[in-house]
Design a protein around this motif. Sequence first.
Motif, mmCIF file in Angstrom:
data_model
loop_
_atom_site.group_PDB
_atom_site.id
_atom_site.type_symbol
_atom_site.label_atom_id
_atom_site.label_comp_id
_atom_site.label_asym_id
_atom_site.label_seq_id
_atom_site.Cartn_x
_atom_site.Cartn_y
_atom_site.Cartn_z
ATOM 1 N N ILE A 11 0.846 -1.206 0.000
ATOM 2 C CA ILE A 11 0.000 0.000 0.000
ATOM 3 C C ILE A 11 0.873 1.245 0.000
ATOM 4 O O ILE A 11 0.638 2.177 -0.769
ATOM 5 C CB ILE A 11 -0.956 0.019 1.218
ATOM 6 C CG1 ILE A 11 -1.885 -1.187 1.217
ATOM 7 C CG2 ILE A 11 -1.731 1.321 1.281
ATOM 8 C CD1 ILE A 11 -2.913 -1.207 0.142
ATOM 9 N N GLU A 12 1.895 1.254 0.861
ATOM 10 C CA GLU A 12 2.775 2.421 0.945
ATOM 11 C C GLU A 12 3.511 2.633 -0.376
ATOM 12 O O GLU A 12 3.652 3.768 -0.839
ATOM 13 C CB GLU A 12 3.772 2.260 2.099
ATOM 14 C CG GLU A 12 4.609 3.496 2.345
ATOM 15 C CD GLU A 12 3.798 4.766 2.588
ATOM 16 O OE1 GLU A 12 4.228 5.839 2.115
ATOM 17 O OE2 GLU A 12 2.721 4.695 3.224
ATOM 18 N N CYS A 16 3.326 5.856 -3.007
ATOM 19 C CA CYS A 16 4.505 6.566 -3.516
ATOM 20 C C CYS A 16 4.616 6.490 -5.034
ATOM 21 O O CYS A 16 5.589 6.970 -5.615
ATOM 22 C CB CYS A 16 5.772 5.995 -2.879
ATOM 23 S SG CYS A 16 5.875 6.301 -1.108
ATOM 24 N N GLY A 17 3.634 5.876 -5.690
ATOM 25 C CA GLY A 17 3.617 5.834 -7.144
ATOM 26 C C GLY A 17 4.294 4.633 -7.775
ATOM 27 O O GLY A 17 4.535 4.630 -8.991
ATOM 28 N N ASP A 18 4.601 3.602 -7.016
ATOM 29 C CA ASP A 18 5.266 2.405 -7.534
ATOM 30 C C ASP A 18 4.278 1.584 -8.372
ATOM 31 O O ASP A 18 3.353 0.978 -7.852
ATOM 32 C CB ASP A 18 5.795 1.579 -6.356
ATOM 33 C CG ASP A 18 6.568 0.347 -6.803
ATOM 34 O OD1 ASP A 18 6.315 -0.180 -7.903
ATOM 35 O OD2 ASP A 18 7.424 -0.106 -6.007
ATOM 36 N N ARG A 19 4.490 1.558 -9.681
ATOM 37 C CA ARG A 19 3.573 0.852 -10.584
ATOM 38 C C ARG A 19 3.614 -0.669 -10.384
ATOM 39 O O ARG A 19 2.601 -1.340 -10.566
ATOM 40 C CB ARG A 19 3.866 1.214 -12.031
ATOM 41 C CG ARG A 19 3.471 2.644 -12.346
ATOM 42 C CD ARG A 19 3.581 2.934 -13.829
ATOM 43 N NE ARG A 19 3.255 4.312 -14.106
ATOM 44 C CZ ARG A 19 2.035 4.754 -14.362
ATOM 45 N NH1 ARG A 19 1.034 3.924 -14.351
ATOM 46 N NH2 ARG A 19 1.815 6.019 -14.619
ATOM 47 N N ASP A 20 4.754 -1.221 -10.020
ATOM 48 C CA ASP A 20 4.829 -2.662 -9.762
ATOM 49 C C ASP A 20 3.997 -3.030 -8.539
ATOM 50 O O ASP A 20 3.313 -4.053 -8.528
ATOM 51 C CB ASP A 20 6.280 -3.110 -9.570
ATOM 52 C CG ASP A 20 7.069 -3.064 -10.868
ATOM 53 O OD1 ASP A 20 6.449 -3.248 -11.946
ATOM 54 O OD2 ASP A 20 8.292 -2.841 -10.816
ATOM 55 N N ALA A 21 4.041 -2.197 -7.521
ATOM 56 C CA ALA A 21 3.225 -2.431 -6.320
ATOM 57 C C ALA A 21 1.745 -2.318 -6.675
ATOM 58 O O ALA A 21 0.918 -3.103 -6.196
ATOM 59 C CB ALA A 21 3.580 -1.436 -5.224
ATOM 60 N N PHE A 22 1.415 -1.358 -7.524
ATOM 61 C CA PHE A 22 0.021 -1.220 -7.930
ATOM 62 C C PHE A 22 -0.428 -2.451 -8.717
ATOM 63 O O PHE A 22 -1.560 -2.905 -8.580
ATOM 64 C CB PHE A 22 -0.197 0.055 -8.756
ATOM 65 C CG PHE A 22 -1.652 0.367 -8.941
ATOM 66 C CD1 PHE A 22 -2.408 0.907 -7.907
ATOM 67 C CD2 PHE A 22 -2.293 0.079 -10.136
ATOM 68 C CE1 PHE A 22 -3.761 1.165 -8.066
ATOM 69 C CE2 PHE A 22 -3.642 0.338 -10.300
ATOM 70 C CZ PHE A 22 -4.377 0.882 -9.265
ATOM 71 N N LEU A 59 -8.663 4.309 -8.209
ATOM 72 C CA LEU A 59 -7.830 3.881 -7.091
ATOM 73 C C LEU A 59 -6.400 4.383 -7.267
ATOM 74 O O LEU A 59 -5.793 4.881 -6.322
ATOM 75 C CB LEU A 59 -7.848 2.353 -6.973
ATOM 76 C CG LEU A 59 -6.967 1.749 -5.885
ATOM 77 C CD1 LEU A 59 -7.431 2.194 -4.508
ATOM 78 C CD2 LEU A 59 -6.977 0.229 -5.990
ATOM 79 N N PHE A 60 -5.884 4.278 -8.471
ATOM 80 C CA PHE A 60 -4.509 4.715 -8.728
ATOM 81 C C PHE A 60 -4.346 6.205 -8.441
ATOM 82 O O PHE A 60 -3.322 6.637 -7.929
ATOM 83 C CB PHE A 60 -4.114 4.397 -10.178
ATOM 84 C CG PHE A 60 -2.654 4.582 -10.438
ATOM 85 C CD1 PHE A 60 -1.719 3.711 -9.901
ATOM 86 C CD2 PHE A 60 -2.207 5.617 -11.240
ATOM 87 C CE1 PHE A 60 -0.366 3.872 -10.139
ATOM 88 C CE2 PHE A 60 -0.860 5.782 -11.490
ATOM 89 C CZ PHE A 60 0.069 4.918 -10.934
ATOM 90 N N SER A 61 -5.384 6.981 -8.726
ATOM 91 C CA SER A 61 -5.272 8.421 -8.527
ATOM 92 C C SER A 61 -5.580 8.873 -7.100
ATOM 93 O O SER A 61 -5.177 9.953 -6.706
ATOM 94 C CB SER A 61 -6.176 9.164 -9.517
ATOM 95 O OG SER A 61 -7.528 8.895 -9.234
ATOM 96 N N VAL A 62 -6.279 8.052 -6.309
ATOM 97 C CA VAL A 62 -6.658 8.493 -4.960
ATOM 98 C C VAL A 62 -6.004 7.687 -3.836
ATOM 99 O O VAL A 62 -6.264 7.962 -2.659
ATOM 100 C CB VAL A 62 -8.196 8.482 -4.759
ATOM 101 C CG1 VAL A 62 -8.878 9.399 -5.750
ATOM 102 C CG2 VAL A 62 -8.757 7.080 -4.804
ATOM 103 N N ILE A 63 -5.161 6.722 -4.165
ATOM 104 C CA ILE A 63 -4.604 5.861 -3.122
ATOM 105 C C ILE A 63 -3.754 6.640 -2.123
ATOM 106 O O ILE A 63 -3.628 6.242 -0.972
ATOM 107 C CB ILE A 63 -3.831 4.661 -3.708
ATOM 108 C CG1 ILE A 63 -3.618 3.623 -2.605
ATOM 109 C CG2 ILE A 63 -2.536 5.121 -4.352
ATOM 110 C CD1 ILE A 63 -3.325 2.249 -3.097
ATOM 111 N N ALA A 64 -3.220 7.762 -2.532
ATOM 112 C CA ALA A 64 -2.436 8.579 -1.601
ATOM 113 C C ALA A 64 -3.296 9.037 -0.421
ATOM 114 O O ALA A 64 -2.779 9.308 0.659
ATOM 115 C CB ALA A 64 -1.844 9.781 -2.325
ATOM 116 N N GLY A 65 -4.616 9.074 -0.615
ATOM 117 C CA GLY A 65 -5.519 9.493 0.446
ATOM 118 C C GLY A 65 -5.920 8.380 1.403
ATOM 119 O O GLY A 65 -6.643 8.625 2.369
#
Length: 189
Positions: A11-12, A16-22, A59-65
């Motif tokens: 999640i973290e 932080c924008g890690d595409r592999d984690a996503f 989700l990709f755009s709001v996961i920082a929240g």
Amino acid sequence: MTDREVSAEIIEACRCGDRDAFRVLYETYKDRVYSACLYFFHGDAAEAADVTQEVFVKLFSVIAGFREGAAFSTWLYRMVHNACIDSTRRKKVRERVPEIQTSSVASHEMEFLHSRDAATIQQAVSSLPPKYRVAVLLRHFEDFSYEDMSKVLNCSMGTVASRLSRAHKVLAEVLAPLRDRVTAGGRDA
């Protein structure tokens, strides 16, 4: 990472924008999100696929929240629920009964009966009003607790219990012929 929940590290990394984690997050939840959408939209695979894609794009755009300490799956299913409701409002989807998929002529009678029973159950769940359908899906298909359901549905646990009770009564009535046939042992073709 468990079957139900991805790790805090994933999640973290997503935050932080890690595409592999996503990608890991997507692979972990895509089938469950699609399944929830498929039931919500009465078996409409195209609509379910569209909303599933919409959920993951959002989700990709709001996961920082996403707040640490909260259950990710609860947060995600709240997003799925909202996306389904929004799509219904946008497209004014009317209640539809999914096509009942039957086995091929060459299949065995038991396969046919199981397929028909599964389709009957899917049709019954799909025919529930959205607020009852979502409650049934979260409880019986995703194994959410009442507490998690209340967070996803943004209502009290008493309301969750009430919705499930009403949904169970409707399903019991609709599925009574199936129950009677199975308990009598006289499964007809």
